[in-house]
Design a protein around this motif. Structure first.
Motif, PDB file in Angstrom:
ATOM      1  N   LEU A  56       0.215   3.771  -9.678  1.00  0.00           N
ATOM      2  CA  LEU A  56      -0.547   3.120  -8.619  1.00  0.00           C
ATOM      3  C   LEU A  56       0.136   1.810  -8.259  1.00  0.00           C
ATOM      4  O   LEU A  56       0.660   1.113  -9.135  1.00  0.00           O
ATOM      5  N   ALA A  57       0.123   1.442  -6.986  1.00  0.00           N
ATOM      6  CA  ALA A  57       0.743   0.183  -6.558  1.00  0.00           C
ATOM      7  C   ALA A  57       0.002  -0.374  -5.347  1.00  0.00           C
ATOM      8  O   ALA A  57      -0.427   0.377  -4.466  1.00  0.00           O
ATOM      9  N   ASN A  58      -0.164  -1.687  -5.328  1.00  0.00           N
ATOM     10  CA  ASN A  58      -0.777  -2.391  -4.193  1.00  0.00           C
ATOM     11  C   ASN A  58       0.129  -3.542  -3.789  1.00  0.00           C
ATOM     12  O   ASN A  58       0.806  -4.143  -4.634  1.00  0.00           O
ATOM     13  N   SER A  59       0.136  -3.871  -2.515  1.00  0.00           N
ATOM     14  CA  SER A  59       0.918  -5.016  -2.052  1.00  0.00           C
ATOM     15  C   SER A  59       0.265  -5.645  -0.831  1.00  0.00           C
ATOM     16  O   SER A  59      -0.404  -4.974  -0.045  1.00  0.00           O
ATOM     17  N   LEU A  60       0.478  -6.949  -0.695  1.00  0.00           N
ATOM     18  CA  LEU A  60      -0.007  -7.717   0.453  1.00  0.00           C
ATOM     19  C   LEU A  60       1.189  -8.271   1.203  1.00  0.00           C
ATOM     20  O   LEU A  60       2.148  -8.755   0.597  1.00  0.00           O
ATOM     21  N   TYR A  80      -5.618  -6.664  -9.997  1.00  0.00           N
ATOM     22  CA  TYR A  80      -5.341  -5.438  -9.254  1.00  0.00           C
ATOM     23  C   TYR A  80      -3.855  -5.084  -9.246  1.00  0.00           C
ATOM     24  O   TYR A  80      -3.451  -4.158  -8.559  1.00  0.00           O
ATOM     25  N   TYR A  81      -3.060  -5.837  -9.990  1.00  0.00           N
ATOM     26  CA  TYR A  81      -1.614  -5.599 -10.088  1.00  0.00           C
ATOM     27  C   TYR A  81      -0.973  -5.539  -8.696  1.00  0.00           C
ATOM     28  O   TYR A  81      -0.081  -4.716  -8.450  1.00  0.00           O
ATOM     29  N   ALA A  82      -1.438  -6.393  -7.798  1.00  0.00           N
ATOM     30  CA  ALA A  82      -0.946  -6.404  -6.416  1.00  0.00           C
ATOM     31  C   ALA A  82       0.165  -7.440  -6.238  1.00  0.00           C
ATOM     32  O   ALA A  82       0.022  -8.590  -6.643  1.00  0.00           O
ATOM     33  N   SER A  83       1.262  -7.001  -5.617  1.00  0.00           N
ATOM     34  CA  SER A  83       2.360  -7.909  -5.294  1.00  0.00           C
ATOM     35  C   SER A  83       2.128  -8.522  -3.924  1.00  0.00           C
ATOM     36  O   SER A  83       1.514  -7.905  -3.050  1.00  0.00           O
ATOM     37  N   SER A  84       2.612  -9.734  -3.720  1.00  0.00           N
ATOM     38  CA  SER A  84       2.453 -10.424  -2.437  1.00  0.00           C
ATOM     39  C   SER A  84       3.819 -10.794  -1.880  1.00  0.00           C
ATOM     40  O   SER A  84       4.694 -11.260  -2.620  1.00  0.00           O
ATOM     41  N   TYR A  85       3.987 -10.575  -0.565  1.00  0.00           N
ATOM     42  CA  TYR A  85       5.228 -10.895   0.114  1.00  0.00           C
ATOM     43  C   TYR A  85       4.900 -11.664   1.389  1.00  0.00           C
ATOM     44  O   TYR A  85       3.944 -11.319   2.091  1.00  0.00           O
ATOM     45  N   GLN A  86       5.681 -12.683   1.681  1.00  0.00           N
ATOM     46  CA  GLN A  86       5.439 -13.478   2.875  1.00  0.00           C
ATOM     47  C   GLN A  86       6.720 -13.542   3.707  1.00  0.00           C
ATOM     48  O   GLN A  86       7.816 -13.717   3.166  1.00  0.00           O
ATOM     49  N   GLY A  87       6.567 -13.347   5.028  1.00  0.00           N
ATOM     50  CA  GLY A  87       7.738 -13.353   5.883  1.00  0.00           C
ATOM     51  C   GLY A  87       7.364 -13.378   7.349  1.00  0.00           C
ATOM     52  O   GLY A  87       6.192 -13.580   7.710  1.00  0.00           O
TER      53      GLY A  87
END
Length: 215
Positions: A56-60, A80-87
């Protein structure tokens, strides 16, 4: 599981009536209860032991022009083991980063589907949630018993390979469908196949109370 995890992450990003509506939908009384349930759900379904793969994988994906609360991002990572990326929303580089993330998390199986994904310049935040699942049948299908047969599809008949297996199992009949299950090895789960009756579409079954109760 996929939708439940995505909605759980979304609940953390909202407040007031919006959060209450999501909590009600997920059957949770508070955000603390949701965090506990999400952790249990994740651990119950995550597996990568060589025989079964359930990742399972979550990302913002965050707009670099908008300020976000760091504590919320930390909660999403821890709970929630969610990764965050900003761009830069709408840029080719950020779009490609999203596509690469989806491809990486799904073993490259969604490259074609992800190829057209793009983030509009006015997007403030996007949420991506994936599951990669692979398991063996508890009783393997024998290649020697696979033979061509006619498949009756909505666009006509098609000759293709059919897998055959003998043994005892439970078969279900509903008012508008029939169903059978095949066990999965080392996972304690099953894959259930629903066959709509002639003249019944999959969309009809999604609106059918008996079919949804069965699922």
């Amino acid at each position: 599981v996929n939708v439940c995890m995505a909605l759980s992450v979304l609940a953390e990003l909202t407040d007031g009536d919006s959060r209450e509506q999501i909590l009600t939908l997920l059957g949770q009384d508070s955000i603390q209860d949701l965090r506990t349930q999400a952790g249990l759900l994740w651990r119950a379904n995550y597996c990568d032991d060589g025989a079964t793969t359930s990742i399972l994988a979550n990302s913002l994906w965050l707009n670099q022009e908008v300020r976000f609360v760091p504590e919320t991002m930390e909660t999403l990572a821890e709970r929630y083991y969610a990764s965050s990326y900003q761009g830069e929303m709408g840029s080719a580089a950020f779009d490609q980063a999203l596509r690469d993330w989806i491809s990486q998390q799904t073993g490259g199986l969604l490259q074609e589907q992800a190829a057209g994904l793009r983030l509009a310049p006015e997007t403030v935040l996007a949420l991506a949630s994936t599951i990669y699942f692979q398991a063996r049948w508890s009783s393997e299908f024998q290649e020697s018993r696979t033979a061509p047969q006619v498949f009756h599809g909505p666009e006509g008949d098609l000759t293709c390979d059919f897998m055959h297996q003998s043994g005892s199992n439970t078969y279900f009949w509903g008012e508008r469908f029939s169903a059978g299950s095949v066990g999965l090895d080392n996972y304690g789960g099953t894959m259930t196949f629903l066959l709509p009756d002639e003249g019944v579409s999959p969309e009809d079954l999604l609106a059918d109370g008996q079919a949804m109760e069965f699922l």
